[in-house]
Design a protein around this motif. Structure first.
Motif, PDB file in Angstrom:
ATOM      1  N   ALA A 232      -3.728 -86.939  28.792  1.00 33.69           N
ATOM      2  CA  ALA A 232      -3.640 -88.213  28.580  1.00 33.69           C
ATOM      3  C   ALA A 232      -2.829 -89.018  29.827  1.00 33.69           C
ATOM      4  O   ALA A 232      -2.028 -88.719  30.420  1.00 33.69           O
ATOM      5  N   ASP A 233      -3.327 -90.289  30.019  1.00 30.49           N
ATOM      6  CA  ASP A 233      -2.686 -91.146  31.079  1.00 30.49           C
ATOM      7  C   ASP A 233      -1.461 -91.877  30.582  1.00 30.49           C
ATOM      8  O   ASP A 233      -1.611 -92.869  30.067  1.00 30.49           O
ATOM      9  N   ILE A 234      -0.319 -91.037  30.225  1.00 24.23           N
ATOM     10  CA  ILE A 234       0.696 -91.448  29.644  1.00 24.23           C
ATOM     11  C   ILE A 234       1.826 -91.938  30.614  1.00 24.23           C
ATOM     12  O   ILE A 234       1.843 -91.510  31.728  1.00 24.23           O
ATOM     13  N   GLU A 235       2.574 -92.892  30.181  1.00 19.87           N
ATOM     14  CA  GLU A 235       3.646 -93.413  30.808  1.00 19.87           C
ATOM     15  C   GLU A 235       4.995 -92.864  30.294  1.00 19.87           C
ATOM     16  O   GLU A 235       5.452 -92.865  29.379  1.00 19.87           O
ATOM     17  N   THR A 236       5.373 -91.832  31.357  1.00 23.36           N
ATOM     18  CA  THR A 236       6.754 -91.265  31.154  1.00 23.36           C
ATOM     19  C   THR A 236       7.807 -91.475  32.402  1.00 23.36           C
ATOM     20  O   THR A 236       7.290 -91.500  33.199  1.00 23.36           O
ATOM     21  N   SER A 237       8.961 -91.301  31.801  1.00 25.01           N
ATOM     22  CA  SER A 237       9.999 -91.650  32.733  1.00 25.01           C
ATOM     23  C   SER A 237      10.643 -90.107  32.939  1.00 25.01           C
ATOM     24  O   SER A 237      11.024 -89.491  31.849  1.00 25.01           O
ATOM     25  N   PRO A 238      11.008 -89.496  33.944  1.00 20.40           N
ATOM     26  CA  PRO A 238      11.576 -88.459  34.272  1.00 20.40           C
ATOM     27  C   PRO A 238      12.951 -88.468  33.788  1.00 20.40           C
ATOM     28  O   PRO A 238      13.734 -89.375  33.696  1.00 20.40           O
ATOM     29  N   VAL A 239      13.275 -87.310  33.046  1.00 21.99           N
ATOM     30  CA  VAL A 239      14.701 -86.986  32.855  1.00 21.99           C
ATOM     31  C   VAL A 239      15.562 -86.871  33.973  1.00 21.99           C
ATOM     32  O   VAL A 239      15.211 -86.127  34.837  1.00 21.99           O
ATOM     33  N   ASP A 240      16.811 -87.307  34.001  1.00 22.34           N
ATOM     34  CA  ASP A 240      17.496 -86.976  35.073  1.00 22.34           C
ATOM     35  C   ASP A 240      18.467 -85.653  34.762  1.00 22.34           C
ATOM     36  O   ASP A 240      19.093 -85.650  33.873  1.00 22.34           O
ATOM     37  N   VAL A 241      17.846 -84.640  35.558  1.00 19.95           N
ATOM     38  CA  VAL A 241      18.437 -83.115  35.185  1.00 19.95           C
ATOM     39  C   VAL A 241      19.260 -82.773  36.302  1.00 19.95           C
ATOM     40  O   VAL A 241      19.079 -82.782  37.364  1.00 19.95           O
ATOM     41  N   LYS A 242      20.541 -82.393  35.685  1.00 19.72           N
ATOM     42  CA  LYS A 242      21.635 -81.710  36.325  1.00 19.72           C
ATOM     43  C   LYS A 242      21.754 -80.272  35.760  1.00 19.72           C
ATOM     44  O   LYS A 242      22.431 -80.329  34.817  1.00 19.72           O
ATOM     45  N   ILE A 243      21.402 -79.480  36.443  1.00 18.75           N
ATOM     46  CA  ILE A 243      21.355 -77.974  35.625  1.00 18.75           C
ATOM     47  C   ILE A 243      22.955 -77.635  35.916  1.00 18.75           C
ATOM     48  O   ILE A 243      23.693 -77.814  37.011  1.00 18.75           O
ATOM     49  N   LYS A 244      23.545 -77.261  34.763  1.00 20.87           N
ATOM     50  CA  LYS A 244      25.142 -76.711  34.887  1.00 20.87           C
ATOM     51  C   LYS A 244      25.160 -75.282  35.267  1.00 20.87           C
ATOM     52  O   LYS A 244      24.487 -74.417  34.703  1.00 20.87           O
ATOM     53  N   ARG A 245      25.717 -75.133  36.244  1.00 23.98           N
ATOM     54  CA  ARG A 245      25.739 -73.739  37.115  1.00 23.98           C
ATOM     55  C   ARG A 245      26.929 -72.932  36.403  1.00 23.98           C
ATOM     56  O   ARG A 245      28.060 -72.763  36.951  1.00 23.98           O
ATOM     57  N   PHE A 246      26.622 -72.622  35.149  1.00 23.02           N
ATOM     58  CA  PHE A 246      27.581 -71.309  34.568  1.00 23.02           C
ATOM     59  C   PHE A 246      27.938 -70.330  35.483  1.00 23.02           C
ATOM     60  O   PHE A 246      29.217 -69.873  35.500  1.00 23.02           O
ATOM     61  N   GLU A 247      27.186 -69.759  36.255  1.00 24.45           N
ATOM     62  CA  GLU A 247      27.457 -68.500  36.840  1.00 24.45           C
ATOM     63  C   GLU A 247      28.294 -68.917  38.085  1.00 24.45           C
ATOM     64  O   GLU A 247      29.195 -68.192  38.305  1.00 24.45           O
ATOM     65  N   GLN A 248      28.241 -69.998  38.700  1.00 27.60           N
ATOM     66  CA  GLN A 248      29.367 -70.277  39.610  1.00 27.60           C
ATOM     67  C   GLN A 248      30.708 -70.670  38.970  1.00 27.60           C
ATOM     68  O   GLN A 248      31.713 -70.308  39.675  1.00 27.60           O
ATOM     69  N   GLU A 249      30.769 -71.134  37.991  1.00 26.95           N
ATOM     70  CA  GLU A 249      32.053 -71.402  37.313  1.00 26.95           C
ATOM     71  C   GLU A 249      32.732 -69.996  36.815  1.00 26.95           C
ATOM     72  O   GLU A 249      33.832 -69.816  36.952  1.00 26.95           O
ATOM     73  N   LEU A 250      31.688 -68.973  36.475  1.00 21.44           N
ATOM     74  CA  LEU A 250      32.045 -67.787  35.934  1.00 21.44           C
ATOM     75  C   LEU A 250      32.507 -66.990  37.000  1.00 21.44           C
ATOM     76  O   LEU A 250      33.722 -66.378  36.960  1.00 21.44           O
ATOM     77  N   PHE A 251      32.018 -66.936  38.253  1.00 20.05           N
ATOM     78  CA  PHE A 251      32.254 -66.067  39.189  1.00 20.05           C
ATOM     79  C   PHE A 251      33.417 -66.700  40.139  1.00 20.05           C
ATOM     80  O   PHE A 251      33.968 -66.083  40.886  1.00 20.05           O
ATOM     81  N   ALA A 252      33.820 -68.121  39.886  1.00 21.74           N
ATOM     82  CA  ALA A 252      35.080 -68.526  40.360  1.00 21.74           C
ATOM     83  C   ALA A 252      36.337 -68.312  39.605  1.00 21.74           C
ATOM     84  O   ALA A 252      37.265 -68.592  40.207  1.00 21.74           O
ATOM     85  N   LEU A 253      36.072 -67.604  38.688  1.00 23.82           N
ATOM     86  CA  LEU A 253      37.339 -67.131  37.852  1.00 23.82           C
ATOM     87  C   LEU A 253      38.240 -66.217  38.702  1.00 23.82           C
ATOM     88  O   LEU A 253      37.699 -65.302  39.261  1.00 23.82           O
ATOM     89  N   ASP A 254      39.675 -66.136  38.585  1.00 24.45           N
ATOM     90  CA  ASP A 254      40.555 -65.267  38.998  1.00 24.45           C
ATOM     91  C   ASP A 254      40.712 -64.093  38.365  1.00 24.45           C
ATOM     92  O   ASP A 254      41.090 -64.199  37.278  1.00 24.45           O
ATOM     93  N   THR A 255      39.956 -63.041  38.457  1.00 25.56           N
ATOM     94  CA  THR A 255      40.210 -61.776  37.554  1.00 25.56           C
ATOM     95  C   THR A 255      41.519 -60.847  38.007  1.00 25.56           C
ATOM     96  O   THR A 255      42.081 -60.098  37.233  1.00 25.56           O
ATOM     97  N   THR A 256      42.328 -61.143  38.847  1.00 20.49           N
ATOM     98  CA  THR A 256      43.386 -60.321  39.264  1.00 20.49           C
ATOM     99  C   THR A 256      44.952 -61.270  39.331  1.00 20.49           C
ATOM    100  O   THR A 256      45.605 -60.716  38.767  1.00 20.49           O
ATOM    101  N   ASN A 257      45.039 -62.283  40.109  1.00 23.13           N
ATOM    102  CA  ASN A 257      46.292 -62.789  40.576  1.00 23.13           C
ATOM    103  C   ASN A 257      46.321 -64.417  40.172  1.00 23.13           C
ATOM    104  O   ASN A 257      46.977 -65.137  40.901  1.00 23.13           O
ATOM    105  N   SER A 258      46.135 -64.521  39.003  1.00 18.94           N
ATOM    106  CA  SER A 258      46.127 -65.983  38.794  1.00 18.94           C
ATOM    107  C   SER A 258      47.303 -66.223  37.682  1.00 18.94           C
ATOM    108  O   SER A 258      47.635 -65.224  36.984  1.00 18.94           O
ATOM    109  N   ASP A 259      47.913 -67.236  37.740  1.00 17.75           N
ATOM    110  CA  ASP A 259      48.952 -67.785  36.852  1.00 17.75           C
ATOM    111  C   ASP A 259      48.562 -68.090  35.525  1.00 17.75           C
ATOM    112  O   ASP A 259      49.280 -67.631  34.499  1.00 17.75           O
ATOM    113  N   ILE A 260      47.182 -68.018  35.247  1.00 18.72           N
ATOM    114  CA  ILE A 260      46.799 -68.117  33.920  1.00 18.72           C
ATOM    115  C   ILE A 260      45.773 -66.836  33.742  1.00 18.72           C
ATOM    116  O   ILE A 260      45.055 -66.481  34.785  1.00 18.72           O
ATOM    117  N   SER A 261      45.964 -66.054  32.863  1.00 15.52           N
ATOM    118  CA  SER A 261      45.455 -64.785  32.326  1.00 15.52           C
ATOM    119  C   SER A 261      43.742 -65.145  32.383  1.00 15.52           C
ATOM    120  O   SER A 261      43.366 -66.241  32.169  1.00 15.52           O
TER     121      SER A 261
END
Length: 345
Positions: free
Chosen positions: A28-57
């Motif tokens: 159909a010749d439909i009129e649609t407006s694209p959604v503003d998509v911003k993918i949330k990069r969970f993997e980046q936030e996960l691998f940015a965590l400090d697993t050894t020497n952080s003041d926060i466990s």
């Protein structure tokens, strides 16, 4: 009327009435407006965590991350669980995951491949704009990315979350190991198929599980998915919609081959069969089609026919909306209402 009698009548009808007017449904010749998509990069936030020497466990850091991704974290923790180890806490499970050298290398590889994802976000935004048009009562899902060391490529969590696993979409330009997957699956595990596979996952959630165990049940359910996928991705070739090679797609687009397959399904009394072993290759990916068709035929060819049936039904019933299509639970009603007949060249 028995299933066998109905199938025989269908076969006789096909013998006399081949229609040459089965064209693709016009988008159909439909009129649609694209959604503003911003993918949330969970993997980046996960691998940015400090697993050894952080003041926060590490456990407290994970808890903070879980507040941002409550539903996603629940699923992700189960995805990366080692089925051969004793049960461990979420903290230990995720720490083992992010500190494993192989996983760290895989993460680095995906960040190289998917550092700039603006083009993907644009494509997904256009797709979701159409999704809003066809499903006005459904929410637009949040999109989250992750890696799982080849456990899951895409998944949904209800209607609100759509997840993309980058490690399932690495092109041959990057060093990776898909040795666990057969070659016929590997060929669609690349950037070109990322949006298509992600879209299909979203649609499958809307379509729901197959109700029934006859071949026809699977054909129509899968046909609905493919039909909607083609609406949301109107510029995509059939190779992307079906995840076939160019040669496989060309073979199936030959209406003589489609007609031969349909006739064989009817002649072998498979349409209403519940014996999954007899028709499995007709509905699931496989390197080759069923043994009683030419070797050139791909797997899941019955899904293609299901798509053509659904398209024909929607052509004959243009007042039917996509949600109304999904509400039709009786696949026989769609088959009967489609007047489906493969064309003869």
């Amino acid at each position: 009327m028995t299933h066998l009698h109905r199938a025989l009548l269908l076969l006789v009808a096909i013998g006399f009435f081949f229609s040459a007017c089965q064209n693709d449904v016009d988008v159909a010749d439909i009129e649609t407006s694209p959604v503003d998509v911003k993918i949330k990069r969970f993997e980046q936030e996960l691998f940015a965590l400090d697993t050894t020497n952080s003041d926060i466990s590490f456990e407290d850091q994970l808890s903070q991350l879980a507040t941002k991704y409550p539903d996603f974290m629940e699923v992700f923790t189960e995805i990366i669980a080692d089925p051969y180890s004793i049960d461990t806490s979420r903290t230990d499970r995720i720490r083992d995951f992010v500190t494993h050298p192989g996983v760290q290398y895989l993460y680095d590889t995906t960040q190289t491949a998917y550092g700039d994802i603006s083009a993907i976000e644009t494509e997904l935004g256009e797709m979701l704009g159409r999704y809003k048009y066809y499903f006005p009562n459904k929410p637009v899902p949040q999109i989250v990315s992750f890696i799982s060391e080849y456990s899951v490529g895409n998944f949904t969590y209800g209607d609100s979350l759509l997840a993309i696993g980058w490690d399932f979409f690495l092109s041959e330009d990057y060093s990776y190991d898909y040795s666990l997957f057969p070659a016929f699956l590997q060929r669609s595990m690349d950037k070109e198929n990322l949006v298509g596979k992600t879209t299909e996952t979203l649609i499958s959630n809307a379509v729901g599980e197959v109700k029934g165990n006859q071949l026809l049940d699977y054909m129509i359910s899968n046909g609905k998915t493919l039909y909607i996928k083609s609406l949301l991705l109107p510029e995509s070739d059939d190779e992307i919609i079906m995840e076939w090679t160019t040669e496989q797609t060309a073979w199936m687009e030959d209406t003589n081959n489609e007609r031969q397959l349909w006739n064989e399904i009817l002649r072998r009394d498979l349409l209403y069969s519940t014996r999954r072993s007899e028709f499995d290759k007709l509905i699931v990916p496989s390197p080759f089609g069923t043994t009683w068709m030419p070797r050139e035929s791909p797997g899941k060819t019955a899904n293609w026919i299901g798509w053509q049936i659904v398209k024909a039904y929607m052509q004959r019933n243009p007042e039917t909306s996509v949600p109304q299509l999904l509400a039709i639970e009786n696949p026989q009603a769609i088959l009967d209402g489609s007047n489906y007949r493969p064309a003869r060249k």
